[in-house]
Every structure is written in C-alpha cells, then in structure tokens.
Motif scaffolding. Structure first.
Motif, PDB file in Angstrom:
ATOM      1  N   ILE A   1       0.849  -1.212   0.000  1.00  0.00           N
ATOM      2  CA  ILE A   1       0.000   0.000   0.000  1.00  0.00           C
ATOM      3  C   ILE A   1       0.873   1.246   0.000  1.00  0.00           C
ATOM      4  O   ILE A   1       0.611   2.213  -0.714  1.00  0.00           O
ATOM      5  CB  ILE A   1      -0.933  -0.013   1.227  1.00  0.00           C
ATOM      6  N   ALA A   2       1.942   1.189   0.797  1.00  0.00           N
ATOM      7  CA  ALA A   2       2.836   2.350   0.865  1.00  0.00           C
ATOM      8  C   ALA A   2       3.452   2.637  -0.495  1.00  0.00           C
ATOM      9  O   ALA A   2       3.585   3.795  -0.899  1.00  0.00           O
ATOM     10  CB  ALA A   2       3.930   2.090   1.898  1.00  0.00           C
ATOM     11  N   ALA A   3       3.811   1.564  -1.207  1.00  0.00           N
ATOM     12  CA  ALA A   3       4.420   1.760  -2.530  1.00  0.00           C
ATOM     13  C   ALA A   3       3.432   2.422  -3.482  1.00  0.00           C
ATOM     14  O   ALA A   3       3.823   3.183  -4.373  1.00  0.00           O
ATOM     15  CB  ALA A   3       4.878   0.417  -3.082  1.00  0.00           C
TER      16      ALA A   3
ATOM     17  N   ALA B   1       4.763  -0.843   7.351  1.00  0.00           N
ATOM     18  CA  ALA B   1       5.425  -0.765   6.044  1.00  0.00           C
ATOM     19  C   ALA B   1       6.929  -0.601   6.205  1.00  0.00           C
ATOM     20  O   ALA B   1       7.698  -1.072   5.373  1.00  0.00           O
ATOM     21  CB  ALA B   1       4.848   0.396   5.245  1.00  0.00           C
ATOM     22  N   LEU B   2       7.336   0.066   7.265  1.00  0.00           N
ATOM     23  CA  LEU B   2       8.776   0.249   7.502  1.00  0.00           C
ATOM     24  C   LEU B   2       9.328  -0.788   8.473  1.00  0.00           C
ATOM     25  O   LEU B   2      10.435  -0.662   8.961  1.00  0.00           O
ATOM     26  CB  LEU B   2       9.043   1.666   8.002  1.00  0.00           C
TER      27      LEU B   2
ATOM     28  N   THR C   1      -0.501  10.331   4.444  1.00  0.00           N
ATOM     29  CA  THR C   1      -1.614   9.688   3.735  1.00  0.00           C
ATOM     30  C   THR C   1      -2.046   8.355   4.330  1.00  0.00           C
ATOM     31  O   THR C   1      -3.076   7.821   3.929  1.00  0.00           O
ATOM     32  CB  THR C   1      -1.216   9.439   2.267  1.00  0.00           C
ATOM     33  N   MET C   2      -1.263   7.818   5.220  1.00  0.00           N
ATOM     34  CA  MET C   2      -1.606   6.488   5.755  1.00  0.00           C
ATOM     35  C   MET C   2      -1.687   6.531   7.278  1.00  0.00           C
ATOM     36  O   MET C   2      -1.054   7.377   7.908  1.00  0.00           O
ATOM     37  CB  MET C   2      -0.519   5.470   5.370  1.00  0.00           C
TER      38      MET C   2
ATOM     39  N   ILE D   1       8.890  -4.032  -5.213  1.00  0.00           N
ATOM     40  CA  ILE D   1       9.552  -2.969  -5.956  1.00  0.00           C
ATOM     41  C   ILE D   1       8.512  -2.327  -6.871  1.00  0.00           C
ATOM     42  O   ILE D   1       7.961  -3.007  -7.749  1.00  0.00           O
ATOM     43  CB  ILE D   1      10.703  -3.540  -6.810  1.00  0.00           C
ATOM     44  N   PRO D   2       8.228  -1.039  -6.702  1.00  0.00           N
ATOM     45  CA  PRO D   2       7.252  -0.395  -7.587  1.00  0.00           C
ATOM     46  C   PRO D   2       7.761  -0.385  -9.028  1.00  0.00           C
ATOM     47  O   PRO D   2       8.975  -0.407  -9.266  1.00  0.00           O
ATOM     48  CB  PRO D   2       7.163   1.035  -7.036  1.00  0.00           C
TER      49      PRO D   2
END
Lengths: 375, 392
Positions: free
Chosen positions: A343-345, B349-350, B340-341, B258-259
C-alpha cells in the motif's frame, strides 16, 4: 555389487554422497539404543534426527579434509571442534550437533576418563560465550554459526496457493498418483499439518464433516502427535474436492477405510517418506512458477488466508495446532508487513528522471538477453 | 604454590589466546567475514598495546569485531579528554584507578572524536559508561583491582556530576538526545535525482539514480540496500520482489515490493552496466536474478556503503540547502507516508513492531504538523477533524 558399495559409487563431483560404513552404522545403532533406553525417553523421530546430525558431521569432516568415518571423527576432537566452529550451518543446528556428539562419546566410549578427555577437548575448541556473571577467562563455550536464517520465504497470496495446488499433478506419472499428490499439496496448503506429520497420517484419523459459515472446515484430523501432546487439526473447505477424490479412489466398497493415507506407488502397504512428501510440494511450487517455498511459507499464507476469512487469532492458533499466540503472530507478521509495504508503494511514488534521449531504448534484463540483440 | 583452579584458569587463558589468534588470523575453512580483519588497513597510531589487548578480550567475550573496535575508540576518547583536563598525558591504569578523573572525563561535554559539531548527548555518556565498565571487567588483571569495587566507585563519582533517571545517567550540562533535523522534501530528492542523472561517466548516473530511487521508494536502510545480490530479486506474478538479505533486527530475509517506476530504474542500471562492461571486454554481468553483488563500483567489486553514503551526501550538498545523508531518505519516506496512511500501517510498512519508533524518531517533530498548508488527514482516527472538541 553390495548395496553399500553401489551407493558409495553413486556419488559424483567433488563431495561424493557419503554413505556410512559398517563401523559408523554400528556406532549409530549403539547411539540409537543408548538414547532410547536413557532416562529422558526421547521420541524415535528425535533420535533419528540426532543420527542425521552425526552423519552430517562426518560429511562435513570429509569436506574439510578430516576423518572419513564416524569412529575416527569421534576420536578427533580438534576436527569436531573445527566443524562446530566453522561449518556453515545455523547456530541451532551446530548446537544440536554438539549435543549429539557429546552423547555419542558417552554411549560409545567405555573408558570414562578417555570420554571425559574427549568431551573436554571438544569444548575447549569452541568459542567463549559472554556471560555477565563470569570473568572472560572462565567463560562457557559455544558453537559458531549464524542465528540468521538465510533461506528466503516469499509472501504467497491465495492465488499463488491455488496455482501450487493446480500444479501438483504436473510431475505425477499416473492418475492414481495425481490424486494422491494433489491431496498432499492441498493438505500442506490448507491445513496446519506439517510435512513431518503427513507420512504417518492414517484414514482412521480423518473425520469429514459439513462446513458452515462460522466453521469453514471440511474435515478434521485427530490424534496428531505434536511435541508430546495430541492435537486435532481441521482442514479448510478449499481442500474438500481433493480429499474427496482421494477417498473415492481409495475406497473399495468394503466398509471404512484403514491404513496409511498416502502410500507409495510401488509397495502399497508402505507410507510415503518425508523426503518424498517434501519433493512433491517442492515440485508443485516449482511448476507453479513461484520461488522456492518451504513449509513455513505455506503455513504463513494459510494463516493469513484464515485471517482474511474472518477468524480471530485464537481460532487460527487452534487451526494450525500451535501452542502460543506468539507463534500465530510470527506467522502473520510477514504478510502484514508486506501488505502495508505494498500500500505504501502505491501511495508513495517518486518521479524518476527519464532515460537520456541519446541512449538506446532496448533494455537488458539479465544475462539471457544478449547484447548482440540490441545492435 | 599453584592451586588446581589457577591451573585451570591458566589453561583456559592459553586456549583462549590461541583461539583468538586463530579466529582473527586464520583464513581456513569458512571464517565469518566479521572475524577476518581487512588486509592492508593499518591500525591507527594511537592504538596502544593495552587498548589492543582490551579489544582482543572484548572479541573473546563475544563482542563483534566492529563493536569491540568502537569500545576501544570510546576508551581512547575518554583518555584524551582526561589528558586535556589534567594538562598532561594520562595512562590507562592511572585513569581507571582514579574514579573522579574517569567520571569527569566521561561526562565532559566536548567531543574530541572529530565526529562533527554536535555536542555530547546522553547516549554518548551511556556508551562511554559501558566502555569503561567493560574495560574494568575485562582488564581486571591489568588494573590490579576488583572490577566490582572500581565500578561502584565510578558510579558514585558519576552521580556527583549527573542526574540519575531510572537506570540511566543524564548529563547535567549535555543536550538530551534530540531529533535529527528535518528530512529532505520531495523536491530535494527530485532535484538530487536530476543532478545525479546529469553525470555521464560510465554507468554511474543510472546506478546512482536507481539506488536513490530504491531507498526513497521502499525506505530501506543503506546497509540493507547495499548488500543486495542479483539473486535476491524474484517475481511474484507480475510484481518484482526483493528479499532483503540483511534487515536490521530480522533473522530472515524480508520481502519488499519494488514499484514499477523503481523497477524501470533498476533495469536501466543493469542495461547501462552490462553495456559498459562489455565494451571494456569483460564477461562480468549484473542482472535481476543473476548471482553476484548487484551494486558495482568499480565493475569487478561491490559498491561499499561508505561510498554510497558519500555519493548521497555529495549530491545533496549540491542541490539542497541542508545536506543530508542516506538515513534522512528513510525519514523522508516515513514522513511522506504519515501524511496519507495511518501511523500503524506506516510502522508496518517500515517494519517496526509498534508506532513508538515512528513517533519518537521518524515522524514530524512536535509543532510541525499545523504549519501553513498542512491539512488534517482524511484517514479516520489519525488527526482530530476540524471543529471537533478537544478531549473527544
């Protein structure tokens, strides 16, 4: 040609597949008997694993240029200590190897002072372990090895699990084996049964029932021995078609099914071995086009699937046959991290500078794409 | 007359000495990279035999090579401060037997280790205290006094100069551990990327862009990102994933998505590197899924974390008002996501266990959230909506 010689010659390459000689087999037999008759009364599977550790030490010794038999290795504490310090295994494995070797010395060296000398020399060759209560020069000793697990455990989604179950039959040679392999992979993916327990499952343990919205189980496996207790492990309804096919193929119309659930294709009375079960699951994952995944990876995906179906953590604990909530948490954590990171990505996109105009646009992904293709 | 205990102690000491030599000097078998000292890196001139012995014993007691070296450096800094306070050179034994002098040197707020202009913090005092205590325990025979007695005197002397807060000592004149300065903004990062991509030497532009993008998109630490091997990349469906081999406090590799934008940058780097290396006549390659260090500089060696950090600092100094290091990019990621989160999702996420680390070290500093232009988050439960009463 004798079996031992045939197996010994089978090895190829620099490190041949080692097969224990007669003397080593005798020592292992003495070890097994001594261990089973000892006061702690360990399970047979535990003793078998310890014997595997001892065999692994001989293999390590051969690779390091040391003794080639278990007896010679036992009498060479320097090599034993070197293996325990330097052999690239995790700390847990090396610690178990040390315990097994010390027990082997106890069980097989009759001269007590000699046994004490060997054990002392092994201990003296290990690393000092830090301790707040002792001075640096009288520290207890410990093995080497890393605490880190190097194997990669990808985060699998339910779609990936479906792919794995579908691919279970690709490597199966005949129809009967197809049903068996699918059921094995389905149980590995959609129940808390571990590959160690799958070979010993019997039809008498399986109890089918109808699933409901609150309890999405199609069957329950009773009396699974796990660390000294008997647990009852449910199977989620997704595995129902595969189990039903297996039951239909196995039933002969003469009452209730009995015997082992998963038998060998040759020698029908014998159950499948653990290594064969692992191979079936590994091939299914490989044929599904996914990175190598061990049992823990599948169980993590299963736990997350149950969570997504609305089960609470306590129900997940019971479904997986776990003892503590910390184990449940550790199974869910990687998936939670991965979902949050995905989601963060999506939220957080960096504007990359585009490729320079004078550079060729064809990109090379890996060695497979030769540079000659670009010209 | 020697007792049996003395004999045993002597034997263990001898074995430990031999083992130490073997561990540090031998390269047979599979020594851990931490156990092998890099060849060709001479010891600094200030390392005395006593300090070297202290480091060796710390290694024997289970401290890692780098941690033992840090302890040695901390003891040396205390020695240096004590010498300045006294106005003459102080030897190790004299310093550690004089509890008042030792405490005064440990509490001195001036930094003499050449690590920038930041004044001494409470963290530094804690690490100096640990180093001093460790030396007293390990070098008991050299100091000629019982470690427990020395430590007790040292703590008593410390209490005269510091405040005791819980189990820790806080400097009376030192600055408490503070937040790092504000992280770079998105504009800073983009300007840095533009500056990096302007370099046209070899494959460095593509590599540096890909590296900074990887850090800025995933929030990886520098140490985790630099150790990536080509085989750590794999595909799950259409997504490119990375199994980060060494993530802080994790026992096993952690999967990171990886985006696509970053993937494009990585592919561009791979392509540029392979083109460059082929023109030079070498057969070495890097690639996604290809074994070998992924980040290269020069082509046949792995890129080091020091060089990567230097690159980031160099380009940030050219483009940003306040130069920043690699970890500032991680703080930038955290603060961007917080906008935003939900905080808990950002922490996950981290890869933190709770939100405490985010709140105390990575999130916006107190008083920075209501600056001009900052709007309340739309995510429920994160910030109080406008018009809501306090305490509700």
């Amino acid at each position: 040609m004798p079996e031992l010689e045939r197996r010994r010659r089978k090895g190829r390459g620099r490190n041949p597949n080692w097969w224990p000689d007669e003397g080593s087999l005798t020592l292992l037999q003495r070890y097994t008997e001594g261990r089973l008759q000892s006061g702690s009364q360990p399970a047979a599977s535990t003793v078998r694993t310890e014997c595997d550790y001892l065999r692994g030490m001989v293999f390590a010794s051969i690779s390091l240029g040391g003794p080639t038999t278990l007896e010679a290795l036992r009498d060479d504490p320097q090599t034993v200590a070197k293996i325990l310090r330097e052999w690239p295994r995790t700390q847990g494995t090396l610690g178990s190897m040390l315990a097994a070797m010390l027990r082997l010395i106890d069980f097989t060296v009759d001269d007590v002072p000699e046994a004490e000398r060997l054990k002392e020399q092994v201990q003296a060759g290990l690393y000092p372990r830090p301790s707040g209560n002792r001075s640096w020069n009288v520290l207890p000793r410990t093995v080497g090895g890393s605490r880190r697990v190097q194997r990669r455990r990808p985060v699998l989604s339910q779609a990936d699990i479906l792919k794995i179950v579908d691919a279970a039959s690709v490597a199966s040679p005949d129809d009967e084996t197809v049903l068996r392999d699918r059921a094995i992979v389905a149980l590995a993916c959609w129940s808390g049964i571990s590959p160690y327990e799958l070979p010993t499952l019997r039809w008498e343990q399986l109890l089918g029932h109808r699933s409901t919205a609150e309890a999405p189980w199609c069957a329950t496996i009773h009396d699974v021995a796990r660390r000294g207790r008997l647990v009852c492990i449910p199977v989620v309804e997704d595995a129902a078609p595969y189990l039903r096919d297996l039951v239909a193929a196995a039933s002969t119309g003469q009452g209730r099914l009995s015997g082992y659930m998963f038998r060998r294709s040759r020698g029908k009375e014998h159950p499948l071995t653990y290594s064969m079960i692992r191979r079936i699951v590994r091939l299914a994952v490989q044929n599904a086009g996914l990175p190598a995944s061990d049992d823990t990876t599948l169980k993590r995906a299963y736990a997350t699937y149950l969570k997504q179906r609305g089960l609470n953590d306590y129900a997940i604990r019971d479904a997986l046959g776990l003892k503590t909530m910390a184990s449940v948490e550790s199974r869910l954590l990687q998936h939670r991290w991965s979902a949050a990171q995905r989601i963060a990505a999506e939220h957080h996109v960096i504007k990359l500078p585009g490729p320079p105009a004078n550079e060729p646009t064809t990109l090379q992904l890996s060695l497979d794409a030769g540079l000659g293709d670009e010209q | 007359m020697t007792t049996k205990a003395d004999e045993t102690t002597g034997r263990i000491q001898e074995a430990a000495r031999q083992l130490s030599f073997e561990v540090i000097a031998s390269s047979e078998g599979w020594p851990s990279p931490r156990d092998v000292r890099r060849p060709g890196k001479p010891r600094p001139r200030w390392v005395t035999p006593q300090l070297l012995e202290f480091e060796r014993r710390a290694r024997l007691a289970g401290w890692s090579a780098s941690a033992a070296a840090v302890q040695m450096r901390l003891v040396r800094s205390i020695l240096k401060v004590a010498a300045r306070q006294r106005g003459r050179a102080v030897d190790l034994r004299g310093l550690f037997l004089d509890a008042d002098l030792l405490a005064a040197a440990a509490c001195d707020a001036e930094r003499l280790d050449g690590r920038g202009d930041d004044p001494l913090t409470n963290d530094t005092l804690a690490s100096r205290r640990i180093a001093a205590r460790l030396l007293m325990r390990l070098m008991e025979d050299y100091l000629g006094a019982e470690a427990d007695v020395l430590i007790e005197k040292f703590h008593a002397a410390l209490l005269r100069r510091c405040d005791l807060k819980g189990q820790t000592y806080c400097l009376k004149s030192g600055r408490p551990t503070g937040r790092k300065p504000d992280p770079p903004t998105e504009r800073d990062i983009e300007a840095q990327l533009r500056d990096v991509s302007a370099c046209r030497a070899a494959y460095y532009a593509e590599r540096n862009v890909a590296f900074i993008c990887l850090l800025a998109a995933t929030g990886l630490r520098l140490g985790s990102a630099i150790e990536i091997d080509g085989r750590d990349f794999y595909r799950l469906g259409s997504n490119l994933c990375l199994a980060v081999p060494r993530e802080k406090c994790q026992r096993e590799p952690v999967q990171v998505h990886i985006p696509p934008e970053v993937e494009a940058g990585l592919v561009r780097y791979v392509s540029a590197f392979n083109r460059y290396i082929t023109e030079r006549g070498s057969t070495q390659k890097v690639g996604l899924g290809v074994a070998g260090p992924f980040w290269r500089s020069p082509p046949d060696r792995a890129w080091t974390s020091g060089a990567a950090a230097k690159m980031i600092r160099f380009h940030s100094a050219r483009t940003a008002l306040r130069p920043y290091g690699p970890h500032a990019i991680r703080r930038f990621v955290a603060q961007s996501l917080v906008k935003t989160m939900p905080r808990r999702a950002v922490a996950e996420a981290l890869r933190w266990e709770g939100v405490a680390t985010l709140d105390e070290h990575y999130g916006p500093a107190p008083g920075r959230c209501l600056e001009a232009g900052a709007r309340p988050s739309t995510v429920a439960g994160e910030r109080r909506p406008e018009g809501a009463r306090a305490g509700t």
